[in-house]
Design a protein around this motif. Sequence first.
Motif, PDB file in Angstrom:
ATOM      1  N   THR B 198      53.264   6.648  13.042  1.00  0.00           N
ATOM      2  CA  THR B 198      54.443   7.505  13.046  1.00  0.00           C
ATOM      3  C   THR B 198      54.055   8.912  12.587  1.00  0.00           C
ATOM      4  O   THR B 198      52.996   9.123  12.012  1.00  0.00           O
ATOM      5  CB  THR B 198      55.544   6.924  12.123  1.00  0.00           C
ATOM      6  OG1 THR B 198      56.682   7.766  12.167  1.00  0.00           O
ATOM      7  CG2 THR B 198      55.077   6.790  10.694  1.00  0.00           C
ATOM      8  N   HIS B 199      54.920   9.868  12.916  1.00  0.00           N
ATOM      9  CA  HIS B 199      54.690  11.172  12.290  1.00  0.00           C
ATOM     10  C   HIS B 199      55.852  11.500  11.359  1.00  0.00           C
ATOM     11  O   HIS B 199      55.977  12.596  10.860  1.00  0.00           O
ATOM     12  CB  HIS B 199      54.470  12.262  13.345  1.00  0.00           C
ATOM     13  CG  HIS B 199      55.593  12.393  14.306  1.00  0.00           C
ATOM     14  ND1 HIS B 199      55.523  11.873  15.578  1.00  0.00           N
ATOM     15  CD2 HIS B 199      56.819  12.935  14.191  1.00  0.00           C
ATOM     16  CE1 HIS B 199      56.661  12.108  16.214  1.00  0.00           C
ATOM     17  NE2 HIS B 199      57.476  12.748  15.376  1.00  0.00           N
ATOM     18  N   ASP B 200      56.685  10.483  11.120  1.00  0.00           N
ATOM     19  CA  ASP B 200      57.863  10.655  10.277  1.00  0.00           C
ATOM     20  C   ASP B 200      57.554  10.107   8.887  1.00  0.00           C
ATOM     21  O   ASP B 200      57.377   8.904   8.690  1.00  0.00           O
ATOM     22  CB  ASP B 200      59.019   9.879  10.931  1.00  0.00           C
ATOM     23  CG  ASP B 200      60.319  10.042  10.157  1.00  0.00           C
ATOM     24  OD1 ASP B 200      60.253  10.371   8.947  1.00  0.00           O
ATOM     25  OD2 ASP B 200      61.381   9.827  10.755  1.00  0.00           O
ATOM     26  N   ALA B 201      57.469  11.008   7.888  1.00  0.00           N
ATOM     27  CA  ALA B 201      57.060  10.625   6.537  1.00  0.00           C
ATOM     28  C   ALA B 201      58.038   9.627   5.912  1.00  0.00           C
ATOM     29  O   ALA B 201      57.643   8.721   5.186  1.00  0.00           O
ATOM     30  CB  ALA B 201      56.971  11.867   5.641  1.00  0.00           C
ATOM     31  N   GLU B 202      59.327   9.770   6.276  1.00  0.00           N
ATOM     32  CA  GLU B 202      60.342   8.878   5.705  1.00  0.00           C
ATOM     33  C   GLU B 202      60.130   7.430   6.153  1.00  0.00           C
ATOM     34  O   GLU B 202      60.259   6.491   5.378  1.00  0.00           O
ATOM     35  CB  GLU B 202      61.723   9.353   6.167  1.00  0.00           C
ATOM     36  CG  GLU B 202      62.745   9.392   5.057  1.00  0.00           C
ATOM     37  CD  GLU B 202      64.027  10.038   5.550  1.00  0.00           C
ATOM     38  OE1 GLU B 202      64.984   9.292   5.824  1.00  0.00           O
ATOM     39  OE2 GLU B 202      64.028  11.283   5.711  1.00  0.00           O
ATOM     40  N   ILE B 203      59.806   7.301   7.436  1.00  0.00           N
ATOM     41  CA  ILE B 203      59.521   5.970   7.983  1.00  0.00           C
ATOM     42  C   ILE B 203      58.270   5.406   7.324  1.00  0.00           C
ATOM     43  O   ILE B 203      58.238   4.248   6.882  1.00  0.00           O
ATOM     44  CB  ILE B 203      59.320   6.065   9.513  1.00  0.00           C
ATOM     45  CG1 ILE B 203      60.620   6.488  10.211  1.00  0.00           C
ATOM     46  CG2 ILE B 203      58.776   4.764  10.097  1.00  0.00           C
ATOM     47  CD1 ILE B 203      61.696   5.438  10.249  1.00  0.00           C
ATOM     48  N   ALA B 204      57.243   6.290   7.218  1.00  0.00           N
ATOM     49  CA  ALA B 204      55.969   5.846   6.660  1.00  0.00           C
ATOM     50  C   ALA B 204      56.135   5.372   5.224  1.00  0.00           C
ATOM     51  O   ALA B 204      55.479   4.428   4.780  1.00  0.00           O
ATOM     52  CB  ALA B 204      54.947   6.977   6.737  1.00  0.00           C
TER      53      ALA B 204
END
Lengths: 395, 220
Positions: B198-204
Amino acid sequence: MRDAFSLTYRNIKERKARAALTILGIMVGIGAVVALISIGFGMEESITGELVEMADVIMVTPMRMELGSIGAFGSFTGRDLEAVDRIAGVKDAVAMRGKMEEVEYKGGKFMVQVIGTDPKDVGALFGAMVKPEEGRYLKANDHKTCTIGYSIANDYFDDEIGVNDRITINGSKFRVVGVLEKQGGFRSETDSAIYVTARDSMSILNNEDISTIFVRVRNIADAEEIATEIEERIDDNHKLDDFTSAMTMGSAIEQMESIFGIVQVVLIAIASISLIVAAMGIMNTILMSVMERTHEIGVMKAIGAKNRNILFLFLLEAGVVSAIGGVCGCIVGVIGAHAISFGIQTLFDVEIAAIVKPEVLLGGVAVAMLVGIISGLYPARKASKMSPVEAVRYE
Amino acid sequence: MIRTENLTKVYQMGDAEVYALHDVNLDIQDGEFIAIIGPSGSGKSTLLNLIGCLDKPTSGAVFIDGINTGKLNENGLAEIRRRKIGFIFQQFNLVHTLNALENVALPMFFAGVKRETRLKRAEELLAKVGLGDRIYHKPSEMSGGQQQRVAIARALSNDPEVVIGDEPTGNVDTETGNTIMGLLEGLNKEGRTIIVVTHDAEIAARAGRTKRMRDGKVLD
């Protein structure tokens, strides 16, 4: 398997027009081949069928006769007829004294083949096959009478000719005693001929020359041998080599069959060209399908499809499309064969049945599927070899 | 367990060699939930494709349960993808001619599972992702989130140990993204290894471990 079919069905359904065109291509190819084969069988059957009825007959003509060549030279004499009659194994020998004569009826004039025969012998030879539709056969002691072919009675002159009507042959009046049944086909010559007694032919029409001798043998097995002997005896009479041609109906059938074999092969070869075109159509369709579904192939591989799963799916698609084409082709072929048969009957007045053999239909579908699967092989292999990662990325 | 050893992937771009991956060494334990984060072009998808046996490395190796996948032929790789790995894509990648049930059953079809068994299991899996009432819908009749849930059910159909997600929330709104992450967390609790790019920090941040990538290298 059921799911593979359902997947294939949906892929075909999705591209209805394209699939329909491909199916049409196969249909035309297979249809043409099936129709031509069926008509070919019909032709062979109708001609050899008529000849088989006369299997014990030898036709003797004064020339080296090959089927397809036209014209005769020379003629036989009464002495030749006697010589033939004396050969052991000959049951009947009938002379035909044929000549084109001017025939007149109610002001209409035509040149017609007038054949002088001995009524007794003709009855022995052809009685079972050519029956009078109206009236009777000639009799041995008939004088200035004739029987006429169906076309002479109905088609040639403005007025129909019936029994007891009088026609003028070469200036002499003849009374019609019988009208023969319509023959058509191989014996259609009979329809446009006039028959008189041998005696009238010689005395009134001054026609002594024998154009054909028909011989009926006692035993069909001896026919070839007797034919050779006939040729030798008549050639001796005329002191000529290769003057006489005695053809058994058996060899006539063989000749016919070989000619029809060649004609059929040529026709099927031509029809096969459309199959080759259809094969390219299938290949094109499946190639397009593979290209369009590259992404889907990638996805299928990503979720675990092996190369052979993909290969199978596309081959199945090719097989299904071509099998449908094959079945439609068979239906069209059968209809086409009957249409051709009807057309020939209407145009040329020759009865050629369309003989549809189940093995031809099965063969048609099998050939269609084979063509389909072979043409599908290249695109299907191409699909199966795709790299999953590149295929998935393809949009 | 999944282990990469000096994993390198080089693409030839004309005369230039481009390193999509450069000597990547990574250990992923069984039952782990790992997120790989990084900007586009950092090589995270390439890494995922190699781990997922969709692609072969230029050099180095991927070991899955001790098997060096570089030594396998195409069929061997297909076998691993089928038995051990479930894939979830950013674009969902459902087969659009098939309905939800058939899409979920498709990997089992390739695995040779009997028809009744696979349809029954596909139905159970769709119920599990909350689509029990939509099993006969085609992808075109479903929202993005629903399609991604079908894709998750499909990824589970051969009961894989590893589920790989390439930007699984990239094409859905935040709320749906949360639902999908919730499903993945549930799968992780069942003991499956989850690898998500992912490039989404929140998801990560919801993963147990995060690895950053840049220019074909794993940073920390």
